[in-house]
Write a protein that holds these residues in place. Structure first.
Motif, PDB file in Angstrom:
ATOM      1  N   PRO A  22       0.808  -1.227   0.000  1.00 32.43           N
ATOM      2  CA  PRO A  22       0.000   0.000   0.000  1.00 32.43           C
ATOM      3  C   PRO A  22       0.834   1.266   0.000  1.00 32.43           C
ATOM      4  N   LYS A  23       2.054   1.187   0.524  1.00 25.64           N
ATOM      5  CA  LYS A  23       2.907   2.380   0.564  1.00 25.64           C
ATOM      6  C   LYS A  23       3.470   2.714  -0.813  1.00 25.64           C
ATOM      7  N   VAL A  24       3.545   1.732  -1.681  1.00 31.08           N
ATOM      8  CA  VAL A  24       3.963   2.004  -3.060  1.00 31.08           C
ATOM      9  C   VAL A  24       2.871   2.791  -3.770  1.00 31.08           C
ATOM     10  N   ALA A  25       1.617   2.392  -3.522  1.00 30.91           N
ATOM     11  CA  ALA A  25       0.484   3.071  -4.151  1.00 30.91           C
ATOM     12  C   ALA A  25       0.269   4.466  -3.566  1.00 30.91           C
ATOM     13  N   ASP A  26       0.385   4.586  -2.242  1.00 29.93           N
ATOM     14  CA  ASP A  26       0.186   5.883  -1.585  1.00 29.93           C
ATOM     15  C   ASP A  26       1.204   6.030  -0.461  1.00 29.93           C
ATOM     16  N   ALA A  46       9.908   7.492  -0.114  1.00 27.45           N
ATOM     17  CA  ALA A  46       8.995   6.601   0.600  1.00 27.45           C
ATOM     18  C   ALA A  46       8.650   5.381  -0.266  1.00 27.45           C
ATOM     19  N   ARG A  47       8.412   5.619  -1.539  1.00 27.03           N
ATOM     20  CA  ARG A  47       8.118   4.505  -2.444  1.00 27.03           C
ATOM     21  C   ARG A  47       9.320   3.567  -2.571  1.00 27.03           C
ATOM     22  N   PHE A  99       1.529   0.330   7.623  1.00 23.47           N
ATOM     23  CA  PHE A  99       0.721  -0.342   6.611  1.00 23.47           C
ATOM     24  C   PHE A  99       0.076   0.644   5.648  1.00 23.47           C
ATOM     25  N   GLY A 100       0.604   1.852   5.600  1.00 24.95           N
ATOM     26  CA  GLY A 100       0.066   2.862   4.699  1.00 24.95           C
ATOM     27  C   GLY A 100      -1.288   3.361   5.126  1.00 24.95           C
ATOM     28  N   LYS A 101      -1.651   3.126   6.393  1.00 26.51           N
ATOM     29  CA  LYS A 101      -2.952   3.558   6.892  1.00 26.51           C
ATOM     30  C   LYS A 101      -2.781   4.801   7.751  1.00 26.51           C
TER      31      LYS A 101
END
Length: 213
Positions: A22-26, A46-47, A99-101
């Motif tokens: 999820p961190k790659v996406a956002d 970050a990505r 977790f990109g949350k």
């Protein structure tokens, strides 16, 4: 690898992949988390971190060796140190970016779990008889020689153990923190509409409170 380490080590690798995707996406939550402790961060960086995270987890599964297991241990050590720094500095108010949350605040539970997982990966790295590197990349191979976690020595119970432990770790790291008071307040603060002058009640003579003598 000792049989009792298969499930926790496999779960640690899978969790890296789940957390990185999820961190790659956002990458926004991770960027905010890193900046909150005073470190510079940009979406591109970050990505890149997320991609490395996924790669470490995938290689840890596909090529079980001293080097790959040490990389998994190092990843969780970095996570542990970051969370400790964040807690001490009071940063990452709403999220650790794990977790990109946006509502997964860091806690002592994160520290305990990531530290424990780092110990597990380190134990795998120093397990007797484990190859230093993996000569034949791939998920299929001889588990005894360190040629993939899903080798001929892995049983159905081992796979089930990896899946169950991954789910439990995800609950502890990603779901349980969202039930804390701080997380609930963060969610409600973003969901509640901001009061505008048009929404505020007009103070007219009809509804202006009067004070009786």
């Amino acid at each position: 690898m000792p049989s009792f380490l298969v499930a926790p080590y496999g779960a640690a690798c899978v969790l890296l992949i789940i957390a990185g995707a999820p961190k790659v996406a956002d990458p926004t939550p991770l960027v905010k988390a890193v900046r909150s402790v005073g470190a510079p961060a940009r979406p591109a960086l970050a990505r890149l971190i997320a991609v490395v995270e996924i790669a470490v987890g995938a290689i840890g599964l596909a090529a079980v060796g001293r080097t790959s297991a040490a990389a998994v241990a190092a990843a969780y050590i970095v996570f542990t140190v970051f969370i400790v720094v964040a807690l001490r500095r009071g940063g990452v108010v709403s999220s650790c970016g794990c977790f990109g949350k946006a509502d997964t605040p860091p806690s002592r539970t994160h520290v305990a779990v990531t530290a424990a997982v780092a110990v597990v990966a380190a134990a795998v790295a120093f397990a007797p008889g484990l190859a230093r590197t993996h000569p034949e990349p791939g998920l299929l191979g001889s588990a005894a020689t360190g040629q993939g976690l899903f080798g001929s020595g892995l049983t159905v119970l081992d796979v089930a153990g990896v899946a169950l432990l991954t789910f439990l770790l995800w609950l502890v790291l990603a779901v349980l923190p969202t039930t804390t008071v701080a997380a609930v307040r963060s969610i409600n603060a973003r969901r509640s509409p901001t009061m505008t002058p048009a929404m505020a009640p007009a103070m007219t003579p009809a509804n202006t409170p009067t004070v009786e003598a």
